[in-house]
Design a protein around this motif. Sequence first.
Motif, short mmCIF file in Angstrom:
data_model
loop_
_atom_site.label_atom_id
_atom_site.label_comp_id
_atom_site.label_asym_id
_atom_site.label_seq_id
_atom_site.Cartn_x
_atom_site.Cartn_y
_atom_site.Cartn_z
N GLU A 84 47.22 -41.07 34.48
CA GLU A 84 46.27 -41.16 35.65
C GLU A 84 46.99 -40.93 36.82
O GLU A 84 46.16 -40.42 37.76
N ALA A 85 48.15 -41.36 36.91
CA ALA A 85 49.09 -40.90 38.37
C ALA A 85 49.20 -39.53 38.48
O ALA A 85 48.99 -39.04 39.55
N ALA A 86 49.36 -38.97 37.35
CA ALA A 86 49.75 -37.41 37.56
C ALA A 86 48.51 -36.55 37.86
O ALA A 86 48.59 -35.73 38.70
N LYS A 87 47.50 -37.11 37.52
CA LYS A 87 46.16 -36.37 37.75
C LYS A 87 45.74 -36.81 39.09
O LYS A 87 45.42 -35.79 39.90
N GLU A 88 45.94 -37.70 39.60
CA GLU A 88 45.67 -38.24 41.18
C GLU A 88 46.63 -37.16 41.88
O GLU A 88 46.33 -36.78 43.11
N LEU A 89 47.94 -37.31 41.89
CA LEU A 89 48.63 -36.63 42.51
C LEU A 89 48.48 -34.98 42.43
O LEU A 89 48.48 -34.42 43.79
N ARG A 90 47.98 -34.56 41.33
CA ARG A 90 47.62 -33.13 41.33
C ARG A 90 46.37 -32.95 42.40
O ARG A 90 46.31 -32.02 43.26
N GLU A 91 45.42 -33.77 42.53
CA GLU A 91 44.30 -33.50 43.29
C GLU A 91 44.70 -33.75 44.63
O GLU A 91 44.32 -33.18 45.37
N SER B 1 61.30 -38.39 30.34
CA SER B 1 61.54 -39.70 29.34
C SER B 1 60.88 -39.43 28.08
O SER B 1 61.12 -40.00 27.20
N ILE B 2 59.76 -38.43 27.91
CA ILE B 2 59.18 -38.03 26.92
C ILE B 2 59.83 -37.19 25.81
O ILE B 2 59.86 -37.32 24.73
N GLY B 3 60.69 -36.47 26.63
CA GLY B 3 61.43 -35.43 25.72
C GLY B 3 61.01 -33.98 25.53
O GLY B 3 60.80 -33.20 26.29
N LYS B 4 59.79 -33.83 24.74
CA LYS B 4 58.95 -32.85 24.25
C LYS B 4 57.87 -32.60 24.81
O LYS B 4 57.25 -33.42 24.95
N VAL B 5 57.95 -31.88 26.18
CA VAL B 5 56.86 -31.84 27.14
C VAL B 5 55.67 -31.32 26.51
O VAL B 5 54.60 -31.43 26.91
N ASP B 6 55.73 -30.46 25.32
CA ASP B 6 54.53 -29.93 24.79
C ASP B 6 53.77 -30.84 24.11
O ASP B 6 52.71 -30.56 23.46
N LEU B 7 54.42 -32.09 23.86
CA LEU B 7 53.44 -32.96 23.04
C LEU B 7 52.33 -33.61 23.71
O LEU B 7 51.53 -34.21 23.31
N HIS B 8 52.48 -33.47 25.20
CA HIS B 8 51.49 -33.98 26.02
C HIS B 8 51.07 -32.69 27.22
O HIS B 8 51.34 -32.78 28.20
N PRO B 9 50.38 -31.77 26.75
CA PRO B 9 49.96 -30.65 27.64
C PRO B 9 49.32 -30.93 28.87
O PRO B 9 49.49 -30.25 30.05
N ASP B 10 48.36 -31.87 28.69
CA ASP B 10 47.58 -32.22 29.88
C ASP B 10 48.52 -32.73 30.82
O ASP B 10 48.19 -32.68 32.17
N LEU B 11 49.44 -33.69 30.46
CA LEU B 11 50.43 -34.19 31.53
C LEU B 11 51.30 -33.20 32.27
O LEU B 11 51.62 -33.15 33.35
N LEU B 12 51.77 -32.31 31.28
CA LEU B 12 52.71 -31.14 31.77
C LEU B 12 52.04 -30.41 32.95
O LEU B 12 52.62 -30.04 33.96
#
Length: 444
Positions: free
Chosen positions: A170-177, A205-216
């Motif tokens: 949620e924070a990442a999406k708000e920062l993007r916008e 902290s997650i390690g593999k970034v491709d596990l959460h493509p929306d966050l990346l």
Amino acid sequence: MAMDLLKKDLKQVLYRIIQEQDFDSSAADEAIQILTALKFSLMAASSSQESTRCSGSNTLIFPDKFRCPISGDLMKDPVLLITGQTYDRFFIEKWFHEGHNTCPQTNEVLTDMTLTPNRLLRSMISQWCLDNRLELPRLSYEEEVDNVTESHLDALLEKLLSSSLIVKKEAAKELRETTRWSHEFRALFAKLPGSVERLLHPLVSIGKVDLHPDLLEDLITTILNISVFDDNKKHVAENPLVLPLLIESLQHGSIELTANAVAAIYSLSFNEANKITMGKVGVFKHLISLLDYAHPGVIRDAGSAIYNLCTTVENREKAVGSGVVAAIFRNIGRSLLLVDKLILILALLCTDTKAINEMCKFDAVPCMLRIIRETESQRIKENCASILFAICTTDQSQLRKIQEDENKYETILELSKIGNSRARRKATGILDRMHSAAPRTHTS
């Protein structure tokens, strides 16, 4: 104030042109853009005379120069295209987002869609509004972020440190916008200690970034957004996490992620210190591979980033070693949008002997001659002539190919008569070398 800034910019560009014996045409284009903006100062006195209140009405007629050619309204955020035409930022960006790649007024196909703030015109519009007791037109990002504060940014970055994945996203999406629209928010990143590290913390902290493509995608897009602000460019690129993450996103991302990652690299490549850093981390081979990409925006930004990085002499050998010449000749016929940028890169690389040898392997001479005949762009003709001049100066055996073309088309002879000043000079130099080599050719 705006006039002083433009004069300072012009002085820097002219100094570059004067100092370089064979300056690149992009410097001349930049000088022309600044001079176009300065021209508006000559109209400042008459602008107030042009504006008159309609009798019996509250309607205010504003000068045509302040009117966006697309919307017909008073411009809030005037920006210049490479063609020298000025538009309101919102409407020209909407034009581009609708899939257009031309200047609305001239219909010229744009090889570079960079929007340059027309600071002088913005200043004149502001002064005119004050003179006529009107509210100053507010920029779009100003309308969005009246309440943006450092504490707001700090709070969002703290949420990225949360143990909850939902809170992070949620924070990442708000920062993007928010960074997309807020100039003020982007500026805060350079001032807030540890801002970039905290922004990228979820990916570490997650390690593999491709596990959460929306966050990346949200975080990479935020990197792109904040890199638009000049004071952030060096600050962002110096962080050891950023460039490797952008490169990884080029290799394994979706189309949108790849597009935003390469756009971020392009934006960061405008900073002189960053150019050396980016060359050292091996960004060239990844950018070069994108020249074969299907998405036109990705190709354009990759080519533009390669060009920016190659303006630093130390990077040219790295670009050649990474296969840029082969990639250019694979793609030079694919798109009119791409040709100008690829020819510019080749022209820059002509200071490197290895690059010229590579060009000869790919039969550059007939290719450049064909482009000169087919293109309407004087800048492309000029840079093709510059490339041919460098080739035949380094390898005189290539003169034979030019002579064969001259016997059939007289391409260089015609360019020496009708090209722009630099193209004529280069064409004349090529003809002189052909004539000098002729006796040796006949006796061999």
